[in-house]
Design a protein around this motif. Structure first.
Motif, PDB file in Angstrom:
ATOM      1  N   VAL A   9       0.831  -1.210   0.000  1.00  0.00           N
ATOM      2  CA  VAL A   9       0.000   0.000   0.000  1.00  0.00           C
ATOM      3  C   VAL A   9       0.863   1.256   0.000  1.00  0.00           C
ATOM      4  CG1 VAL A   9      -1.746   1.303   1.264  1.00  0.00           C
ATOM      5  CG2 VAL A   9      -1.933  -1.169   1.103  1.00  0.00           C
ATOM      6  N   GLU A  10       1.881   1.290   0.834  1.00  0.00           N
ATOM      7  CA  GLU A  10       2.738   2.471   0.893  1.00  0.00           C
ATOM      8  C   GLU A  10       3.501   2.657  -0.411  1.00  0.00           C
ATOM      9  OE1 GLU A  10       2.363   0.331   3.337  1.00  0.00           O
ATOM     10  OE2 GLU A  10       1.808   1.505   5.087  1.00  0.00           O
ATOM     11  N   THR A  11       3.948   1.568  -1.019  1.00  0.00           N
ATOM     12  CA  THR A  11       4.652   1.660  -2.289  1.00  0.00           C
ATOM     13  C   THR A  11       3.723   2.221  -3.363  1.00  0.00           C
ATOM     14  OG1 THR A  11       6.077  -0.195  -1.701  1.00  0.00           O
ATOM     15  CG2 THR A  11       5.927   0.354  -4.034  1.00  0.00           C
ATOM     16  N   ALA A  12       2.503   1.721  -3.411  1.00  0.00           N
ATOM     17  CA  ALA A  12       1.528   2.232  -4.377  1.00  0.00           C
ATOM     18  C   ALA A  12       1.248   3.707  -4.116  1.00  0.00           C
ATOM     19  CB  ALA A  12       0.237   1.419  -4.310  1.00  0.00           C
ATOM     20  N   LEU A  13       1.123   4.083  -2.858  1.00  0.00           N
ATOM     21  CA  LEU A  13       0.865   5.482  -2.514  1.00  0.00           C
ATOM     22  C   LEU A  13       2.009   6.372  -2.982  1.00  0.00           C
ATOM     23  CD1 LEU A  13      -0.723   7.739  -1.184  1.00  0.00           C
ATOM     24  CD2 LEU A  13       0.303   7.074   1.001  1.00  0.00           C
ATOM     25  N   PHE A  14       3.231   5.962  -2.757  1.00  0.00           N
ATOM     26  CA  PHE A  14       4.375   6.771  -3.181  1.00  0.00           C
ATOM     27  C   PHE A  14       4.406   6.903  -4.701  1.00  0.00           C
ATOM     28  CE2 PHE A  14       6.708   5.293   0.857  1.00  0.00           C
ATOM     29  CZ  PHE A  14       6.098   6.279   1.590  1.00  0.00           C
ATOM     30  N   GLU A  55      -7.115   1.115  -3.416  1.00  0.00           N
ATOM     31  CA  GLU A  55      -7.858   0.328  -4.407  1.00  0.00           C
ATOM     32  C   GLU A  55      -6.922  -0.519  -5.255  1.00  0.00           C
ATOM     33  OE1 GLU A  55     -10.247   3.096  -6.587  1.00  0.00           O
ATOM     34  OE2 GLU A  55     -11.477   3.592  -4.837  1.00  0.00           O
ATOM     35  N   ALA A  56      -5.799   0.045  -5.650  1.00  0.00           N
ATOM     36  CA  ALA A  56      -4.841  -0.694  -6.470  1.00  0.00           C
ATOM     37  C   ALA A  56      -4.237  -1.859  -5.688  1.00  0.00           C
ATOM     38  CB  ALA A  56      -3.740   0.233  -6.965  1.00  0.00           C
ATOM     39  N   ALA A  57      -3.911  -1.622  -4.427  1.00  0.00           N
ATOM     40  CA  ALA A  57      -3.311  -2.669  -3.610  1.00  0.00           C
ATOM     41  C   ALA A  57      -4.298  -3.794  -3.311  1.00  0.00           C
ATOM     42  CB  ALA A  57      -2.781  -2.078  -2.305  1.00  0.00           C
ATOM     43  N   ALA A  58      -5.579  -3.474  -3.270  1.00  0.00           N
ATOM     44  CA  ALA A  58      -6.593  -4.492  -2.969  1.00  0.00           C
ATOM     45  C   ALA A  58      -6.957  -5.322  -4.196  1.00  0.00           C
ATOM     46  CB  ALA A  58      -7.848  -3.826  -2.414  1.00  0.00           C
ATOM     47  N   GLY A  59      -6.636  -4.844  -5.384  1.00  0.00           N
ATOM     48  CA  GLY A  59      -7.005  -5.547  -6.604  1.00  0.00           C
ATOM     49  C   GLY A  59      -6.019  -6.659  -6.937  1.00  0.00           C
ATOM     50  N   LEU A  61      -4.131  -8.837 -10.363  1.00  0.00           N
ATOM     51  CA  LEU A  61      -3.511  -8.408 -11.610  1.00  0.00           C
ATOM     52  C   LEU A  61      -4.517  -8.164 -12.732  1.00  0.00           C
ATOM     53  CD1 LEU A  61      -0.278 -10.595 -11.728  1.00  0.00           C
ATOM     54  CD2 LEU A  61      -0.520  -8.180 -11.148  1.00  0.00           C
ATOM     55  N   SER A  62      -5.673  -8.833 -12.684  1.00  0.00           N
ATOM     56  CA  SER A  62      -6.671  -8.619 -13.734  1.00  0.00           C
ATOM     57  C   SER A  62      -7.338  -7.255 -13.639  1.00  0.00           C
ATOM     58  CB  SER A  62      -7.735  -9.720 -13.686  1.00  0.00           C
ATOM     59  OG  SER A  62      -8.529  -9.586 -12.524  1.00  0.00           O
ATOM     60  N   THR A  63      -7.262  -6.593 -12.488  1.00  0.00           N
ATOM     61  CA  THR A  63      -7.882  -5.276 -12.329  1.00  0.00           C
ATOM     62  C   THR A  63      -6.900  -4.134 -12.569  1.00  0.00           C
ATOM     63  OG1 THR A  63      -7.437  -5.185  -9.951  1.00  0.00           O
ATOM     64  CG2 THR A  63      -9.524  -6.174 -10.646  1.00  0.00           C
ATOM     65  N   LEU A  64      -5.620  -4.463 -12.723  1.00  0.00           N
ATOM     66  CA  LEU A  64      -4.610  -3.430 -12.930  1.00  0.00           C
ATOM     67  C   LEU A  64      -4.314  -3.280 -14.412  1.00  0.00           C
ATOM     68  CD1 LEU A  64      -2.118  -4.314 -10.077  1.00  0.00           C
ATOM     69  CD2 LEU A  64      -3.920  -2.602 -10.057  1.00  0.00           C
ATOM     70  N   GLY A  65      -3.973  -2.096 -14.803  1.00  0.00           N
ATOM     71  CA  GLY A  65      -3.599  -1.846 -16.189  1.00  0.00           C
ATOM     72  C   GLY A  65      -4.641  -1.018 -16.897  1.00  0.00           C
ATOM     73  N   GLY A  66      -4.359  -0.750 -18.113  1.00  0.00           N
ATOM     74  CA  GLY A  66      -5.268   0.051 -18.908  1.00  0.00           C
ATOM     75  C   GLY A  66      -4.698   0.232 -20.295  1.00  0.00           C
TER      76      GLY A  66
END
Length: 88
Positions: A9-14, A55-59, A61-66
Motif C-alpha cells: 500500500v505504501e509503495t503504491a501510494l508513493f 484500491e490498487a493494492a486491494a485488486g 492483476l486482472s484489475t490493474l492496467g489500462g
C-alpha cells in the motif's frame, strides 16, 4: 518493491503521489501556477492518491492496467519533435 520487502500500500501510494507531483510540476511550468499553488494542489489531491493506492493494492492483476493508445502514440511523436519545452 516486492524484492525489497516494501509494503504494497505504501509503495503504491508513493508511486501515485510521485505521478501527481510530476503532473503538478509540468503545470507549474506551462501555466501561470506558482510553486505555492502547486503544493496546494498536491495537498488537495493527497486523499485521492491514498484512495487510489488502497484500491490498487486491494485488486489482483486482472484489475490493474489500462490502455491509452492515443496518449502513447502522441508521446512517441513528442520524442521526435525538434523543439523541446523542458530542456535542462
Amino acid at each position: 518493491a516486492r524484492a525489497a520487502g516494501l509494503p504494497v500500500v505504501e509503495t503504491a501510494l508513493f508511486y501515485v503521489q510521485a505521478f501527481a507531483a510530476n503532473l503538478v510540476t509540468i503545470a507549474c511550468r506551462a501555466l501561470p501556477l506558482g510553486a505555492t499553488e502547486g503544493q496546494g494542489v498536491l495537498a488537495a489531491v493527497a486523499p485521492l492518491c491514498a484512495q487510489i493506492a488502497q484500491e490498487a493494492a486491494a485488486g489482483d492483476l486482472s484489475t490493474l492496467g489500462g490502455s491509452a493508445f492515443a496518449g502513447d502514440s502522441a508521446a512517441m511523436e513528442h520524442e521526435t519533435q525538434p523543439v523541446r519545452i523542458f530542456r535542462s
